[in-house]
Design an enzyme around this catalytic site. Structure first.
Site: not given
Ligand code: DX5
Ligand code: ZN
Length: 218
Positions: A10, A35, A37, A39, A68, A70, A139, A144, A146-147, A177-179, A199
């Site tokens: 990401s 990827h 993101d 938003m 993606h 959002m 998800m 919203g 990363g990290g 997606d996420g963590g 990410g």
């Molecule tokens: C969250 C995003 C993810 C996120 C992934 O809203 O959709 O793609 O950035 O980042 P990490 O891998 O750092 O959780």
């Molecule tokens: Zn994403």
């Protein structure tokens, strides 16, 4: 669906001052997708970028562009992202009361259609959309930022969606997606996911190439 595990870094975690170079380098790390993101500050409490960014980055990589969205009312933006060179366009089930129609619109644009589910959304929300989708994005954090920390409860959801897809003979990708990091990637793969977004794990790694390969599981 491919048997191979695909890795989708990401760019939310990339260096925004050098985004073109960051995207260009992804293939040298062995990544499969870019990827993006997107938003809108409405569906999620953050704003990133829109289709013009996708268009600007497109010439910098031959990898699959995985958008993606959002955003609220994603149907409004499908054509823009299709024209901007996205290959996969994913919308949130929670953001669209006519998700089925929007998935059809994405396919009519010649793109792969993805349906995303927030951590609190039951997998049954995708049940009647699976025939119209190429991918389900599960998800594993609240969208919203990363990290954030991976929510282990979603593993059951991944298993349930994979089980349904196998039972119905559907060729569907499951993206998480996420963590996602070295440890949680294995849990996701074992649960039946085959596309892993990462990410921070990739972009903050000392050796990005090695991290992509660890997330892929080899
Ligand atoms: C969250 C995003 C993810 C996120 C992934 O809203 O959709 O793609 O950035 O980042 P990490 O891998 O750092 O959780
Ligand atoms: Zn994403």
């Amino acid at each position: 669906m491919t048997d191979r595990i695909l890795v989708a870094p990401s760019i939310l975690s990339a260096d925004f001052t050098r985004l073109g170079d960051e995207v260009e380098a992804l293939s040298s790390y062995g990544a499969d997708y870019v990827h993006l993101d997107v938003m809108d500050g409405n569906f999620v409490p953050n704003i990133t970028f829109g289709a013009p960014m996708c268009r600007a980055l497109r010439p910098r990589s031959d990898l699959v562009f995985d958008a993606h969205l959002m955003v609220a009312e994603p149907a409004k933006w499908v054509k823009d992202f299709a024209d901007a060179g996205a290959d996969i366009i994913t919308i949130h089930a929670e953001a669209d009361i006519h998700a089925h129609r929007t998935l059809q619109l994405i396919r009519a644009c010649g793109k792969k259609a993805g349906i995303a589910l927030n951590p609190a959304t039951h997998h049954s929300a995708a049940e009647y959309l699976l025939d119209s989708a190429d991918m389900v994005l599960v998800m594993s954090v609240n969208p919203g930022f990363g990290g954030q920390k991976f929510i282990p409860a979603v593993l059951k959801k991944i298993e349930a969606i994979r089980e349904t897809a196998v039972r119905r003979g559907l060729d569907i990708d499951i993206e998480v997606d996420g963590g996602v990091n070295a440890e949680t990637a294995k849990l996701c793969r074992d649960a039946g996911a085959n596309v892993l977004v990462a990410g921070n794990a990739v972009f903050k790694a000392a050796d990005r190439k090695e991290m992509v390969s660890i997330i892929r599981g080899n």
